[in-house]
Design a protein around this motif. Structure first.
Motif, mmCIF file in Angstrom:
data_model
loop_
_atom_site.group_PDB
_atom_site.id
_atom_site.type_symbol
_atom_site.label_atom_id
_atom_site.label_comp_id
_atom_site.label_asym_id
_atom_site.label_seq_id
_atom_site.Cartn_x
_atom_site.Cartn_y
_atom_site.Cartn_z
ATOM 1 N N ALA A 8 44.432 -18.225 -68.715
ATOM 2 C CA ALA A 8 44.600 -16.777 -68.774
ATOM 3 C C ALA A 8 44.225 -16.125 -67.442
ATOM 4 N N SER A 9 43.155 -16.590 -66.833
ATOM 5 C CA SER A 9 42.715 -16.016 -65.554
ATOM 6 C C SER A 9 43.766 -16.212 -64.465
ATOM 7 N N VAL A 12 46.763 -13.889 -65.243
ATOM 8 C CA VAL A 12 46.472 -12.487 -64.921
ATOM 9 C C VAL A 12 46.471 -12.275 -63.407
ATOM 10 N N LEU A 15 50.052 -12.035 -62.297
ATOM 11 C CA LEU A 15 50.617 -10.737 -62.672
ATOM 12 C C LEU A 15 50.105 -9.616 -61.764
ATOM 13 N N LEU A 16 48.813 -9.638 -61.472
ATOM 14 C CA LEU A 16 48.233 -8.587 -60.634
ATOM 15 C C LEU A 16 48.697 -8.675 -59.182
ATOM 16 N N ASN A 38 56.220 -12.460 -62.810
ATOM 17 C CA ASN A 38 56.053 -11.919 -64.151
ATOM 18 C C ASN A 38 56.283 -12.993 -65.210
ATOM 19 N N GLY A 41 53.242 -15.614 -64.895
ATOM 20 C CA GLY A 41 51.984 -14.982 -65.297
ATOM 21 C C GLY A 41 51.946 -14.654 -66.779
ATOM 22 N N CYS A 45 49.615 -16.328 -69.737
ATOM 23 C CA CYS A 45 48.777 -15.484 -70.602
ATOM 24 C C CYS A 45 49.153 -15.664 -72.073
ATOM 25 N N SER A 49 46.770 -17.189 -75.009
ATOM 26 C CA SER A 49 46.549 -16.437 -76.248
ATOM 27 C C SER A 49 46.892 -17.290 -77.471
ATOM 28 N N GLU A 61 52.996 -11.089 -74.674
ATOM 29 C CA GLU A 61 53.236 -11.869 -73.468
ATOM 30 C C GLU A 61 54.510 -12.704 -73.573
#
Length: 79
Positions: A8-9, A12, A15-16, A38, A41, A45, A49, A61
């Motif tokens: 997940a990290s 993210v 994505l950022l 996108n 990422g 994510c 999840s 996601e």
């Protein structure tokens, strides 16, 4: 840290980075690089999840990744 947290990290962060590059006009929101960031990422994510069974984010996601995937393969049309 659990495997799901690491995945997940990384997702993210991807994505950022894409969001930041877009904000600072380094890449276009229509570019393949932006769509790829996108897709990857959101996919990561979504998968993380899924690993923790947090279904609202799996759905969110997964849809985000699917839309990004479609934009990767869209054919530009001339006017």
């Amino acid at each position: 840290m659990k495997t799901s947290d690491i995945i997940a990290s990384i997702g993210v962060i991807i994505l950022l980075i894409g969001f930041m590059l877009n904000l600072f006009k380094k890449i276009s929101p229509d570019s393949k690089a932006y769509a790829l960031m996108n897709f990857v990422g959101a996919g990561m994510c979504g998968y993380s999840s899924y690993l923790i069974s947090f279904w609202p984010f799996v759905i969110l996601e997964s849809i985000w990744a699917f839309v990004a995937l479609i934009s990767l393969f869209k054919v530009p049309r001339g006017t």
